[in-house]
Design a protein around this motif. Structure first.
Motif, PDB file in Angstrom:
ATOM      1  N   THR A  91     -17.321   2.438 -18.668  1.00 28.71           N
ATOM      2  CA  THR A  91     -18.408   2.194 -17.733  1.00 28.71           C
ATOM      3  C   THR A  91     -17.865   2.173 -16.310  1.00 28.71           C
ATOM      4  OG1 THR A  91     -18.120  -0.209 -17.752  1.00 28.71           O
ATOM      5  CG2 THR A  91     -19.538   0.752 -19.468  1.00 28.71           C
ATOM      6  N   VAL A  92     -18.772   2.121 -15.338  1.00 32.72           N
ATOM      7  CA  VAL A  92     -18.340   1.993 -13.940  1.00 32.72           C
ATOM      8  C   VAL A  92     -17.492   0.737 -13.768  1.00 32.72           C
ATOM      9  CG1 VAL A  92     -19.129   1.597 -11.582  1.00 32.72           C
ATOM     10  CG2 VAL A  92     -20.292   3.280 -13.009  1.00 32.72           C
ATOM     11  N   GLU A  93     -17.898  -0.338 -14.429  1.00 34.67           N
ATOM     12  CA  GLU A  93     -17.147  -1.595 -14.327  1.00 34.67           C
ATOM     13  C   GLU A  93     -15.745  -1.442 -14.914  1.00 34.67           C
ATOM     14  OE1 GLU A  93     -20.279  -1.324 -15.430  1.00 34.67           O
ATOM     15  OE2 GLU A  93     -21.240  -2.174 -13.643  1.00 34.67           O
ATOM     16  N   ASP A  94     -15.643  -0.702 -16.036  1.00 35.49           N
ATOM     17  CA  ASP A  94     -14.329  -0.449 -16.630  1.00 35.49           C
ATOM     18  C   ASP A  94     -13.443   0.331 -15.665  1.00 35.49           C
ATOM     19  OD1 ASP A  94     -15.036  -1.671 -19.022  1.00 35.49           O
ATOM     20  OD2 ASP A  94     -15.756   0.204 -19.909  1.00 35.49           O
ATOM     21  N   LEU A  95     -14.004   1.362 -15.041  1.00 31.14           N
ATOM     22  CA  LEU A  95     -13.237   2.165 -14.096  1.00 31.14           C
ATOM     23  C   LEU A  95     -12.777   1.325 -12.921  1.00 31.14           C
ATOM     24  CD1 LEU A  95     -15.229   5.543 -13.890  1.00 31.14           C
ATOM     25  CD2 LEU A  95     -13.479   4.840 -15.518  1.00 31.14           C
ATOM     26  N   THR A  96     -13.661   0.477 -12.432  1.00 32.10           N
ATOM     27  CA  THR A  96     -13.324  -0.371 -11.292  1.00 32.10           C
ATOM     28  C   THR A  96     -12.197  -1.329 -11.636  1.00 32.10           C
ATOM     29  OG1 THR A  96     -15.615  -0.265 -10.517  1.00 32.10           O
ATOM     30  CG2 THR A  96     -14.248  -2.048  -9.648  1.00 32.10           C
ATOM     31  N   THR A  97     -12.284  -1.951 -12.812  1.00 32.85           N
ATOM     32  CA  THR A  97     -11.244  -2.887 -13.241  1.00 32.85           C
ATOM     33  C   THR A  97      -9.909  -2.192 -13.424  1.00 32.85           C
ATOM     34  OG1 THR A  97     -12.876  -4.295 -14.332  1.00 32.85           O
ATOM     35  CG2 THR A  97     -10.584  -4.532 -15.030  1.00 32.85           C
ATOM     36  N   GLN A  98      -9.935  -1.057 -14.117  1.00 36.15           N
ATOM     37  CA  GLN A  98      -8.695  -0.325 -14.361  1.00 36.15           C
ATOM     38  C   GLN A  98      -8.118   0.206 -13.062  1.00 36.15           C
ATOM     39  OE1 GLN A  98      -9.048   2.465 -17.533  1.00 36.15           O
ATOM     40  NE2 GLN A  98      -7.000   3.312 -17.302  1.00 36.15           N
ATOM     41  N   GLY A  99      -8.992   0.599 -12.135  1.00 35.96           N
ATOM     42  CA  GLY A  99      -8.522   1.169 -10.878  1.00 35.96           C
ATOM     43  C   GLY A  99      -7.839   0.177  -9.972  1.00 35.96           C
ATOM     44  N   ARG A 100      -8.172  -1.110 -10.112  1.00 34.79           N
ATOM     45  CA  ARG A 100      -7.590  -2.113  -9.213  1.00 34.79           C
ATOM     46  C   ARG A 100      -6.077  -2.181  -9.322  1.00 34.79           C
ATOM     47  NH1 ARG A 100     -12.275  -6.566 -10.430  1.00 34.79           N
ATOM     48  NH2 ARG A 100     -13.727  -5.911  -8.780  1.00 34.79           N
ATOM     49  N   ASP A 101      -5.555  -2.079 -10.545  1.00 34.83           N
ATOM     50  CA  ASP A 101      -4.100  -2.102 -10.719  1.00 34.83           C
ATOM     51  C   ASP A 101      -3.458  -0.904 -10.025  1.00 34.83           C
ATOM     52  OD1 ASP A 101      -4.135  -4.432 -12.174  1.00 34.83           O
ATOM     53  OD2 ASP A 101      -4.158  -3.426 -14.125  1.00 34.83           O
ATOM     54  N   THR A 102      -4.077   0.260 -10.195  1.00 35.06           N
ATOM     55  CA  THR A 102      -3.541   1.470  -9.566  1.00 35.06           C
ATOM     56  C   THR A 102      -3.574   1.339  -8.048  1.00 35.06           C
ATOM     57  OG1 THR A 102      -4.352   2.772 -11.431  1.00 35.06           O
ATOM     58  CG2 THR A 102      -3.723   3.979  -9.452  1.00 35.06           C
ATOM     59  N   GLU A 103      -4.674   0.823  -7.517  1.00 37.62           N
ATOM     60  CA  GLU A 103      -4.784   0.642  -6.065  1.00 37.62           C
ATOM     61  C   GLU A 103      -3.666  -0.255  -5.543  1.00 37.62           C
ATOM     62  OE1 GLU A 103      -8.663  -0.973  -5.286  1.00 37.62           O
ATOM     63  OE2 GLU A 103      -9.570   0.426  -6.726  1.00 37.62           O
ATOM     64  N   SER A 104      -3.445  -1.377  -6.210  1.00 33.29           N
ATOM     65  CA  SER A 104      -2.434  -2.334  -5.758  1.00 33.29           C
ATOM     66  C   SER A 104      -1.040  -1.718  -5.757  1.00 33.29           C
ATOM     67  CB  SER A 104      -2.452  -3.581  -6.652  1.00 33.29           C
ATOM     68  OG  SER A 104      -3.698  -4.234  -6.577  1.00 33.29           O
ATOM     69  N   GLN A 105      -0.726  -0.986  -6.821  1.00 35.17           N
ATOM     70  CA  GLN A 105       0.602  -0.385  -6.927  1.00 35.17           C
ATOM     71  C   GLN A 105       0.808   0.715  -5.895  1.00 35.17           C
ATOM     72  OE1 GLN A 105       0.891   0.826 -11.043  1.00 35.17           O
ATOM     73  NE2 GLN A 105       0.378  -1.224 -11.757  1.00 35.17           N
ATOM     74  N   VAL A 106      -0.205   1.547  -5.706  1.00 37.37           N
ATOM     75  CA  VAL A 106      -0.103   2.645  -4.742  1.00 37.37           C
ATOM     76  C   VAL A 106       0.051   2.101  -3.319  1.00 37.37           C
ATOM     77  CG1 VAL A 106      -1.405   4.526  -3.649  1.00 37.37           C
ATOM     78  CG2 VAL A 106      -1.283   4.362  -6.148  1.00 37.37           C
ATOM     79  N   LEU A 107      -0.745   1.106  -2.966  1.00 34.22           N
ATOM     80  CA  LEU A 107      -0.656   0.535  -1.628  1.00 34.22           C
ATOM     81  C   LEU A 107       0.693  -0.141  -1.415  1.00 34.22           C
ATOM     82  CD1 LEU A 107      -1.992  -0.060   1.075  1.00 34.22           C
ATOM     83  CD2 LEU A 107      -2.962  -2.135   0.074  1.00 34.22           C
ATOM     84  N   ALA A 108       1.177  -0.859  -2.416  1.00 33.86           N
ATOM     85  CA  ALA A 108       2.464  -1.541  -2.275  1.00 33.86           C
ATOM     86  C   ALA A 108       3.598  -0.547  -2.046  1.00 33.86           C
ATOM     87  CB  ALA A 108       2.751  -2.393  -3.516  1.00 33.86           C
ATOM     88  N   ARG A 109       3.572   0.581  -2.756  1.00 38.93           N
ATOM     89  CA  ARG A 109       4.625   1.580  -2.552  1.00 38.93           C
ATOM     90  C   ARG A 109       4.550   2.179  -1.158  1.00 38.93           C
ATOM     91  NH1 ARG A 109       3.580   2.978  -8.192  1.00 38.93           N
ATOM     92  NH2 ARG A 109       2.237   4.728  -7.594  1.00 38.93           N
ATOM     93  N   ALA A 110       3.332   2.477  -0.709  1.00 42.36           N
ATOM     94  CA  ALA A 110       3.176   3.056   0.622  1.00 42.36           C
ATOM     95  C   ALA A 110       3.650   2.091   1.697  1.00 42.36           C
ATOM     96  CB  ALA A 110       1.718   3.440   0.861  1.00 42.36           C
ATOM     97  N   VAL A 111       3.290   0.823   1.562  1.00 41.41           N
ATOM     98  CA  VAL A 111       3.707  -0.190   2.537  1.00 41.41           C
ATOM     99  C   VAL A 111       5.222  -0.358   2.511  1.00 41.41           C
ATOM    100  CG1 VAL A 111       3.618  -2.666   3.053  1.00 41.41           C
ATOM    101  CG2 VAL A 111       1.512  -1.405   2.580  1.00 41.41           C
ATOM    102  N   LYS A 112       5.808  -0.368   1.332  1.00 42.11           N
ATOM    103  CA  LYS A 112       7.260  -0.507   1.208  1.00 42.11           C
ATOM    104  C   LYS A 112       7.965   0.653   1.907  1.00 42.11           C
ATOM    105  CE  LYS A 112      10.966  -0.634  -2.286  1.00 42.11           C
ATOM    106  NZ  LYS A 112      11.728  -1.743  -1.669  1.00 42.11           N
TER     107      LYS A 112
END
Length: 292
Positions: A253-274
């Motif tokens: 569902t949209v909610e499933d995608l949103t939940t699963q996407g949050r981990d990816t967002e956090s990891q991608v942003l952390a790598r870019a910031v690093k």
């Protein structure tokens, strides 16, 4: 006498030199020779030649005890001019002064704060700016000043002025939009050019703008992703620093995608910031060169 001599000599420091310039023969030799003549010891080096633009990019980490930071900068200026080097020099001991902006989604903010306090990011987080109050307690738990700056259509210009005042007063070298869900004005984008990173919850250039998970669900995608990029006046079109994806299927569902996407967002942003905080990113037109 020996103690006085030691006190008069600069302490050995580690620096990161990054530059780009028109490609030519002998650039690596010239840079390494410049550092050698000043007692510099190269600890890490990476370079890239872009055949499309004819530009040469290099990142060098080195230690030096013969010259102060100011003396190095002065001599680098003279060295760089005939080679047309666009360069920057940073001492690794100085953490990057950072301001984080956030709205109501706090997963990226929480992840960055944890990594920072764990010593995983070379940041000095000076302030958190938000158009909502949700995370003032989280900011307080990390002893970071929290600035609540509400934004409405009528007050957008004044709110941006207040946010920029915080950024400037803290001397921020980096601004992280950790799910800050306000579109920045062209003027603020220009002021923050090259020092503001946004996380977009989609694998750009697909699904730009608002509610990308809804767009992805509507199209029945099999992969969802996240993109960290520099902020420009063109919405969600700034130079891309990092991306990643996660596999999904028709049952989500949209909610499933949103939940699963949050981990990816956090990891991608952390790598870019690093990578940005370690001066591993160089702009190359509307693209980036990443020295990992």
């Amino acid at each position: 006498m020996l103690g006085e001599l030691r006190q008069s000599m600069p302490m050995s420091q580690t620096y990161i030199l990054t530059f780009s310039c028109p490609d030519r023969l002998g650039l690596v030799h010239a840079v390494s020779g410049f550092l050698l003549e000043r007692g510099g010891n190269i600890e890490e080096a990476a370079q890239y030649n872009d055949p499309d633009t004819g530009l040469f990019f290099m990142r060098v980490q080195f230690s030096c005890g013969q010259l102060s930071h100011a003396e190095l900068r002065t001599q680098l200026g003279s060295f760089a001019e005939p080679l047309q080097l666009q360069w920057s020099l940073h001492a690794t001991a100085q953490a990057m002064r950072t301001v984080i902006m956030v709205s109501k989604e706090g997963h990226c903010l929480n992840d960055l704060l944890f990594r920072w306090k764990s010593g995983l990011l070379a940041l000095d987080i000076r302030a958190i700016v938000s158009n909502h109050r949700e995370f003032y307690q989280l900011a307080a738990s990390y002893n970071v000043p929290f600035h609540h700056i509400p934004v409405t259509a009528a007050t957008k210009a004044q709110a941006e002025a207040k946010a920029f005042e915080v950024i400037e007063s803290e001397g921020a070298e980096l601004v992280v939009l950790a799910r800050y869900m306000q579109i920045l004005s062209d003027d603020l984008c220009r002021k923050l050019s090259g020092r503001a990173i946004n996380i977009h919850h989609s694998f750009l250039p697909s699904f730009k703008g608002a509610k990308p998970y809804y767009q992805a669900h509507d199209r029945g995608v099999k992969l969802i992703g996240a993109t960290a990029h520099y902020v420009t006046a063109d919405l969600d079109e700034g130079p891309i620093i990092e991306q990643d994806v996660a596999r999904v299927d028709h049952s989500k569902t949209v909610e499933d995608l949103t939940t699963q996407g949050r981990d990816t967002e956090s990891q991608v942003l952390a790598r870019a910031v690093k990578w940005h905080s370690e001066h591993r990113v160089r702009l190359n037109g509307h693209k980036t060169v990443i020295f990992k």
